[in-house]
Design a protein around this motif. Structure first.
Motif, PDB file in Angstrom:
ATOM      1  N   ARG A  37     -24.235  -9.668  60.118  1.00 27.63           N
ATOM      2  CA  ARG A  37     -24.403  -9.947  61.554  1.00 27.63           C
ATOM      3  C   ARG A  37     -24.125 -11.408  61.864  1.00 27.63           C
ATOM      4  O   ARG A  37     -23.514 -11.739  62.881  1.00 27.63           O
ATOM      5  CB  ARG A  37     -25.814  -9.575  62.000  1.00 27.63           C
ATOM      6  N   PHE A  38     -24.556 -12.315  60.990  1.00 34.10           N
ATOM      7  CA  PHE A  38     -24.284 -13.731  61.172  1.00 34.10           C
ATOM      8  C   PHE A  38     -22.789 -14.017  61.154  1.00 34.10           C
ATOM      9  O   PHE A  38     -22.276 -14.752  61.993  1.00 34.10           O
ATOM     10  CB  PHE A  38     -25.002 -14.544  60.084  1.00 34.10           C
ATOM     11  N   MET A  39     -22.085 -13.418  60.203  1.00 36.22           N
ATOM     12  CA  MET A  39     -20.649 -13.644  60.096  1.00 36.22           C
ATOM     13  C   MET A  39     -19.895 -13.042  61.273  1.00 36.22           C
ATOM     14  O   MET A  39     -18.889 -13.600  61.718  1.00 36.22           O
ATOM     15  CB  MET A  39     -20.110 -13.091  58.770  1.00 36.22           C
ATOM     16  N   SER A  40     -20.362 -11.899  61.782  1.00 29.28           N
ATOM     17  CA  SER A  40     -19.685 -11.312  62.941  1.00 29.28           C
ATOM     18  C   SER A  40     -19.908 -12.175  64.188  1.00 29.28           C
ATOM     19  O   SER A  40     -19.003 -12.291  65.023  1.00 29.28           O
ATOM     20  CB  SER A  40     -20.166  -9.887  63.191  1.00 29.28           C
ATOM     21  N   ASN A  41     -21.064 -12.788  64.303  1.00 27.48           N
ATOM     22  CA  ASN A  41     -21.294 -13.709  65.427  1.00 27.48           C
ATOM     23  C   ASN A  41     -20.459 -14.980  65.286  1.00 27.48           C
ATOM     24  O   ASN A  41     -20.018 -15.541  66.287  1.00 27.48           O
ATOM     25  CB  ASN A  41     -22.774 -14.068  65.532  1.00 27.48           C
ATOM     26  N   GLN A  42     -20.239 -15.431  64.078  1.00 32.94           N
ATOM     27  CA  GLN A  42     -19.409 -16.613  63.853  1.00 32.94           C
ATOM     28  C   GLN A  42     -17.955 -16.326  64.198  1.00 32.94           C
ATOM     29  O   GLN A  42     -17.240 -17.199  64.685  1.00 32.94           O
ATOM     30  CB  GLN A  42     -19.512 -17.068  62.388  1.00 32.94           C
ATOM     31  N   SER A  61     -28.005  -8.387  53.168  1.00 32.43           N
ATOM     32  CA  SER A  61     -26.599  -8.096  53.432  1.00 32.43           C
ATOM     33  C   SER A  61     -26.347  -7.854  54.907  1.00 32.43           C
ATOM     34  O   SER A  61     -25.354  -8.334  55.467  1.00 32.43           O
ATOM     35  CB  SER A  61     -26.153  -6.877  52.621  1.00 32.43           C
ATOM     36  N   SER A  86     -28.133  -8.985  57.400  1.00 32.40           N
ATOM     37  CA  SER A  86     -28.321 -10.256  58.107  1.00 32.40           C
ATOM     38  C   SER A  86     -27.084 -11.141  58.001  1.00 32.40           C
ATOM     39  O   SER A  86     -26.640 -11.727  58.999  1.00 32.40           O
ATOM     40  CB  SER A  86     -29.525 -11.001  57.554  1.00 32.40           C
ATOM     41  N   VAL A  87     -26.527 -11.237  56.821  1.00 35.82           N
ATOM     42  CA  VAL A  87     -25.336 -12.066  56.648  1.00 35.82           C
ATOM     43  C   VAL A  87     -24.147 -11.447  57.381  1.00 35.82           C
ATOM     44  O   VAL A  87     -23.347 -12.163  57.992  1.00 35.82           O
ATOM     45  CB  VAL A  87     -25.027 -12.268  55.150  1.00 35.82           C
TER      46      VAL A  87
END
Length: 88
Positions: free
Chosen positions: A80-85, A75, A77-78
């Protein structure tokens, strides 16, 4: 009486798992799928906890701890990935 309760528990956890798998397969966004996978992992953990309580043992406690760690790391990791996107 105990078998009736056991079948009710199995039916409830089974329905929850099927609903989560359905949302994983048909979720319109990535976040819907991630939330559904967290629900599926939580359902598995609760069913393992119910099995431990019914059979009065703690043999599957390490499995529950690994599942909890997997859910938290996934959760985060996803997220952080979505915030970078969103920033890009």
């Amino acid at each position: 009486m105990m078998t009736v309760i056991l079948w009710i528990i199995v039916a409830m956890f089974g329905a929850s798992a099927l609903c989560a798998v359905y949302r994983i397969l048909t979720g319109p966004t990535l976040l819907d799928r991630v939330v559904a996978s967290d629900v599926l992992v939580a359902t598995i953990m609760c069913s393992l906890g119910a099995e431990m309580a019914i059979n009065r043992h703690t043999n599957t406690l390490p499995v529950m701890l690994v599942l909890a760690m997997f859910a938290i790391v996934g959760s985060v990791s996803v997220a952080r990935f979505m915030s970078n996107q969103a920033e890009a």
